[in-house]
Design an enzyme around this catalytic site. Structure first.
Site, short mmCIF file in Angstrom:
data_model
loop_
_atom_site.label_atom_id
_atom_site.label_comp_id
_atom_site.label_asym_id
_atom_site.label_seq_id
_atom_site.Cartn_x
_atom_site.Cartn_y
_atom_site.Cartn_z
N TYR A 103 29.34 18.08 28.00
CA TYR A 103 28.36 18.91 27.30
C TYR A 103 27.03 18.99 28.02
O TYR A 103 26.08 19.56 27.50
CB TYR A 103 28.14 18.37 25.87
CG TYR A 103 29.27 18.65 24.92
CD1 TYR A 103 30.58 18.75 25.37
CD2 TYR A 103 29.03 18.82 23.56
CE1 TYR A 103 31.62 19.00 24.51
CE2 TYR A 103 30.07 19.07 22.69
CZ TYR A 103 31.36 19.15 23.16
OH TYR A 103 32.39 19.39 22.29
N LYS A 137 38.70 7.28 27.56
CA LYS A 137 39.97 7.58 28.22
C LYS A 137 39.88 7.00 29.63
O LYS A 137 40.05 7.70 30.64
CB LYS A 137 40.16 9.12 28.22
CG LYS A 137 41.52 9.58 28.67
CD LYS A 137 42.56 9.55 27.58
CE LYS A 137 43.92 9.91 28.14
NZ LYS A 137 45.01 9.72 27.19
N ASP A 180 43.11 9.05 22.38
CA ASP A 180 44.27 9.63 21.69
C ASP A 180 44.85 8.63 20.69
O ASP A 180 45.15 8.97 19.54
CB ASP A 180 45.33 10.12 22.68
CG ASP A 180 45.48 9.25 23.91
OD1 ASP A 180 44.68 8.31 24.08
OD2 ASP A 180 46.40 9.49 24.71
N ASP A 193 32.36 14.51 19.43
CA ASP A 193 32.36 15.78 18.71
C ASP A 193 33.69 15.96 17.97
O ASP A 193 33.74 16.27 16.78
CB ASP A 193 32.14 16.91 19.72
CG ASP A 193 31.85 18.24 19.07
OD1 ASP A 193 31.67 18.26 17.83
OD2 ASP A 193 31.80 19.26 19.78
#
Ligand code: NAD
Length: 361
Positions: free
Chosen positions: A125, A192, A225, A249
């Site tokens: 972002y 991740k 995940d 987000d």
């Protein structure tokens, strides 16, 4: 009782309706607030050629506390996001989104009490993007080929994901400080790092290091995940989550889903100098002017603001009134009824009135 001056940005779409409801409820809590109204978004763009006039930023810098309704961001044209610009110019690096379930809210879960802390300034972002086919993009693709031997297709667009030690350290520290101040027991860092070793891996390393300074708070990490699955299956295991921008987000909306939808999810963007409170939801343009949407996310953002100002008694009084209204299930908007076309659903302003009637100060 203190007098405060707070910058109020009504916003676009349903923003003015939900902020009006919030102002009435917060005023009824007995805390005296002088609301300094500033326009940002579509109206400001039309009138002044910029969606975020400097005067708005100055007002927030002066008052140090603001509360805003959602602002529309036109897709692919028009002005850039007011929300992103505000966060960047005031360095509001921490987005705090509590996900707390209230008895009577329509949700599959009970007893949810998770706080999502999202880094607000870095990651994908950051707005560093290279469009398909531009000279810069092709140059970047060549540079990557020369330095790493890796090929990127020439018809690619590229977005850059910077994650720094500085940005990671201050958000993780913020999460631990928040946990300490609010009597929370655990912080979970979400990432991740198995795939993005140098960006998410760095975030995780920094989180592990910072956690050493907080032996009183449990620390763990989850791959994003897996985190999503765990939140859906056993949300009661989680307490404070800290995440880089993009995952924050996405997981915030998941959190809103756990507690009954966007209509109930409040939030705050906090920096070292200023705090801007706002609901998680957007401007819901199709409901504009209909007095239909749920004002709770905005009112609960107002409750967070009261706590930030140190007005815990008033915050408790408003939250108590909200709890009663939700549990009764009578004077609530369409999204909190068993079916969205339930004829007994009330409007935005009626729900605010019902809350005001139950405030005990
Ligand atoms: P949205 O949150 O505005 O609306 C999505 C849907 O969620 C709505 O159609 C409605 O069904 C439901 N919803 C949202 N708020 C609700 C409420 N208070 N009560 C009941 N139901 C509610 O998301 P969107 O349609 O993706 O975005 C619309 C605009 O808002 C876009 O321009 C987007 O950029 C902007 N936006 C602004 C902010 C912000 O200002 N912080 C945040 C998100 C999106």
């Amino acid at each position: 009782m203190n007098n405060y001056t707070v910058t109020l940005i009504p916003g676009d779409g349903v923003g003015p309706e939900v902020t009006d409801a919030m102002v009435k409820v917060i005023d009824a809590s007995g805390v005296r607030i002088n609301w300094e109204v500033e326009e940002a978004g579509e109206d400001a763009y039309r009138k002044e050629g910029t969606p975020l006039p400097e005067r708005v930023i100055e007002s927030i810098r002066k008052n140090r506390v603001a509360i805003k309704g959602p602002v529309t961001t036109p897709v692919g044209k028009g002005f850039r996001s007011v929300n992103v610009a505000l966060r960047q110019s005031l360095d509001l690096y921490a987005c705090v989104r509590p996900c707390k379930s209230y008895k009577g809210a329509r949700t599959r879960y009970e007893n949810i009490d998770i706080v999502i802390i999202r880094e607000n300034t870095e990651d994908l972002y950051a707005g560093i993007e290279f469009p398909k086919g531009s000279e810069e993009t092709l140059g970047l693709i060549r540079y990557i080929k020369d330095t790493t031997g890796r090929s990127i297709r020439e018809d690619s667009g590229i977005s850059i994901k910077p994650i720094s030690v500085f940005g990671s350290e201050r958000i993780v520290r913020f999460a631990f400080e928040y946990a300490r101040k609010n009597g929370r027991r655990k912080v979970t860092a979400v990432h991740k790092a198995n795939i993005m070793k140098f960006s998410d891996g760095l975030f995780l390393d920094v989180a592990r290091n910072v956690s050493q300074d907080y032996p009183d708070i449990e620390f763990e990490d989850r791959i994003v995940d897996n985190m999503c699955m765990q939140l859906v299956q056993k949300p009661e295991l989680y307490d404070v989550l800290v995440l880089p921008n993009l995952y924050g987000d996405i997981v915030s909306d998941l959190g809103a889903g756990l507690i009954g939808g966007l209509g109930l999810a409040p939030g705050a963007n906090i920096g070292d100098d200023c705090a801007v409170f706002e609901a998680t939801h957007g401007s819901a343009p199709k409901y504009k002017g209909l007095n239909r949407v749920n004002p709770l996310a905005m009112i609960l953002s107002g409750v967070m603001m009261l706590r930030h100002l140190g007005e815990d008694r008033a915050a408790d009084a408003v939250e108590g009134a909200i709890k009663e209204v939700i549990e009764e299930g009578r004077y609530v908007t369409y999204d909190m009824k068993p079916s969205p076309d339930d004829p007994t659903a009330v409007g935005t302003s009626e729900m605010a009135e019902a809350i005001i009637k139950k405030i005990k100060i």
